[in-house]
Motif scaffolding. Structure first.
Motif, PDB file in Angstrom:
ATOM      1  N   SER A   1      36.302  41.705  37.050  1.00 18.95           N
ATOM      2  CA  SER A   1      36.739  41.390  38.418  1.00 18.95           C
ATOM      3  C   SER A   1      37.548  40.089  38.428  1.00 18.95           C
ATOM      4  O   SER A   1      38.498  39.948  39.204  1.00 18.95           O
TER       5      SER A   1
ATOM      6  N   LYS B   1      41.115  40.883  36.910  1.00 23.87           N
ATOM      7  CA  LYS B   1      42.024  41.525  37.863  1.00 23.87           C
ATOM      8  C   LYS B   1      42.530  40.538  38.897  1.00 23.87           C
ATOM      9  O   LYS B   1      43.698  40.578  39.299  1.00 23.87           O
TER      10      LYS B   1
ATOM     11  N   GLU C   1      41.063  44.177  42.817  1.00 25.05           N
ATOM     12  CA  GLU C   1      41.253  45.628  42.926  1.00 25.05           C
ATOM     13  C   GLU C   1      42.181  45.976  44.081  1.00 25.05           C
ATOM     14  O   GLU C   1      43.018  46.887  43.975  1.00 25.05           O
TER      15      GLU C   1
END
Length: 519
Positions: free
Chosen positions: A125, A128, A216
């Motif tokens: 996470s 990204k 995301e």
């Protein structure tokens, strides 16, 4: 400073205590009783919690998930059900780390180097987020060999953490922090079961969209999926509104729908969209806004600082409201008032109202759930809805987004566009607004028959451009600049979505403009 210093304002920008000064600067130290100090303290607690979990469960992980019950719900993933003894062990390990007075080291490196580091650690996470935000350099922190990335400053040593709590909460844990008003005590633990269920519901929606973190979301926008995310998010929200309307229709005694929520929670558009769904149930909604019942500005109560307290229940003309409510339920005609926010005066609207047989009053305002407001109406004739912008998307698994930031950004945009207030004015009043919410709104939220989350998973990507434009107007020598700078810096994590992508019935258009509804 008995509760500090925690961090500092340096030329009106908040920095950590490890900040180096090479030229003359204005420095104001901040303690735990300031919002910035409390945020730095809380982030450091997150860091210690994540390290403790890593030390005890090297293959496990923790997600800093939901702000609830005056704390933060943490989802612990260790391959099995979390037990009371797991929580006890983690709390003990956190205390050991604090007692060891471990230094917290800050490192600033090229972003490519940080991406390689977090890729090796398997923290996808963060990878990204860093890959999509476009920053040249990135800061990360090191605690006894455990590294992590946090948005904003941390403390410089674990020994500065003098109080915390960790409790079993649902399937995970609740991390508790000191109260800002009295840092010698933990914030009071208040059960918020209905609100927790709303957060869980929205996590299911995120699973549908496969977007749970800003990284995301950014990646999906860059791949051209923004319109699909918007359309599905709007459809899910409309489906929830329709469900609430069906529930109202099934309660035959209901004569009044009360929609409450804190500032900039989207109550007005929720009211309008709910009204459409009520019509599909053969119910004729009659909308009334409590904002139109404000007393004249000079009659508004004042807070302890001597400033107008617009959040007070008694900023409303309660006698007039009750008089008109009683008349309406007797079948009489009334003329509704209208409040002019530009002049601060209550005016005649010329709008006459009389209730018919299939009519239901739909009343929205921050105090709509306060029992004192409608004490003369039997409970079975009321349906209570609590609306709030409960941000569920995370920056990454260890960095949550405060729900209050979402609402503050909405309010800044709305006040600039429609109420003649600058971003500095809105930021200046925000602490008073928050104090009023704690006193007048939040105590009644769990009494709601239904809770409705008005926040959109894509929201901050859409409001980014208008918000930054307003925030950049705050002068650097203004006290409110520190908050304006923090919010602008935070919004730069998001890849922008064009404003014209929004449907015209979107709740966000209440703040951004271009709505098909009249306000």
């Amino acid at each position: 400073m008995p509760w500090g210093p925690i961090s500092a304002k340096v030329n009106n920008k908040v920095e950590g205590l490890d900040y180096r000064l090479y030229h003359n600067k204005d420095v104001e130290f901040l303690d735990l009783q300031t919002s910035s100090g409390s945020r730095a303290y809380t982030r450091t607690l997150f860091f210690v919690l994540c390290k403790a979990v890593h030390d005890l469960y090297p293959q496990g992980s923790v997600v800093i998930d939901i702000p609830v019950s005056n704390g933060y719900y943490c989802n612990l993933k260790i391959g099995r059900e979390v037990t009371m003894w797991d929580v006890v062990d983690i709390r003990r390990r956190m205390q050991e780390i604090i007692d060891a007075a471990m230094p917290i080291c800050r490192h600033e490196v090229p972003t490519e180097e940080a991406i390689r580091l977090f890729s090796q650690l398997g923290t996808h996470s963060k990878v990204k987020l860093l890959e999509t935000m476009g920053a040249l350099y990135t800061t990360y922190y090191d605690l006894d060999g455990y590294v992590d990335y946090f948005y904003g400053a941390l403390l410089t040593n674990t020994s500065q953490l003098n109080l915390f709590g960790l409790e079993n909460y649902y399937e995970g844990m609740l991390l508790r922090i000191p109260s800002m008003s009295d840092p010698s005590k933990l914030g009071e633990m208040i059960r918020q079961d209905k609100m927790f269920e709303v957060f869980k519901e929205h996590h299911k929606w995120q699973q549908i969209l496969r977007v749970g973190t800003v990284g995301e979301l950014n990646a999906a926008i860059q791949k051209g999926y923004a319109r699909e995310i918007i359309n599905v998010s709007e459809a899910l929200q409309e489906k929830k509104i329709a469900y609430i309307a069906d529930e109202i229709a099934n309660r035959k005694d209901v004569k009044m729908v009360l929609i409450a929520g804190p500032s900039s929670s989207g109550k007005t558009t929720t009211c309008k969209r709910l009204s459409i769904q009520l019509i599909t149930n053969a119910i004729r909604p009659v909308q009334i806004s409590l904002d139109d019942y404000f007393v004249n500005r000079e009659q508004t109560p004042k807070d302890e600082k001597g400033e107008y307290d617009y959040e007070s229940l008694y900023a409303l003309n309660i006698p007039l409201f009750n008089q008109q409510l009683t008349a309406l339920f007797k079948g009489e005609e009334v003329e509704l008032p209208r409040y002019n926010f530009q002049t601060g005066k209550s005016e005649s609207s010329g709008k006459k109202l009389r209730l018919s047989e299939n009519d239901i009053l739909v009343i929205e305002g921050i105090h709509a759930l306060n029992p004192e407001l409608t004490a003369q109406i039997p409970d079975e004739q009321k349906f209570r809805i609590y609306a709030s912008a409960l941000t569920t998307i995370l920056l990454d698994t260890h960095n949550y987004i405060p729900t209050t930031d979402n609402r503050l950004l909405r309010r800044i945009i709305r006040d600039v566009k429609y109420r003649g207030c600058s971003a500095a004015d809105t930021i200046h009043r925000w602490p008073s607004v928050r104090a009023g919410e704690n006193k007048w709104i939040f105590p009644y939220q769990e009494n709601a028959d239904a809770m409705f989350n008005t926040a959109m998973i894509y929201e901050l990507a859409v409001i980014k451009s208008q918000a930054i434009s307003a925030l950049e107007q705050v002068p650097e020598n203004c006290e409110e600049y520190a908050e304006a700078y923090r919010l602008s810096k935070f919004l730069k994590y998001f890849v922008s979505i064009p404003f014209d992508t929004l449907p015209h019935i979107s709740l966000l258009r209440e703040f951004l403009g271009g709505s098909s509804f009249s306000y």
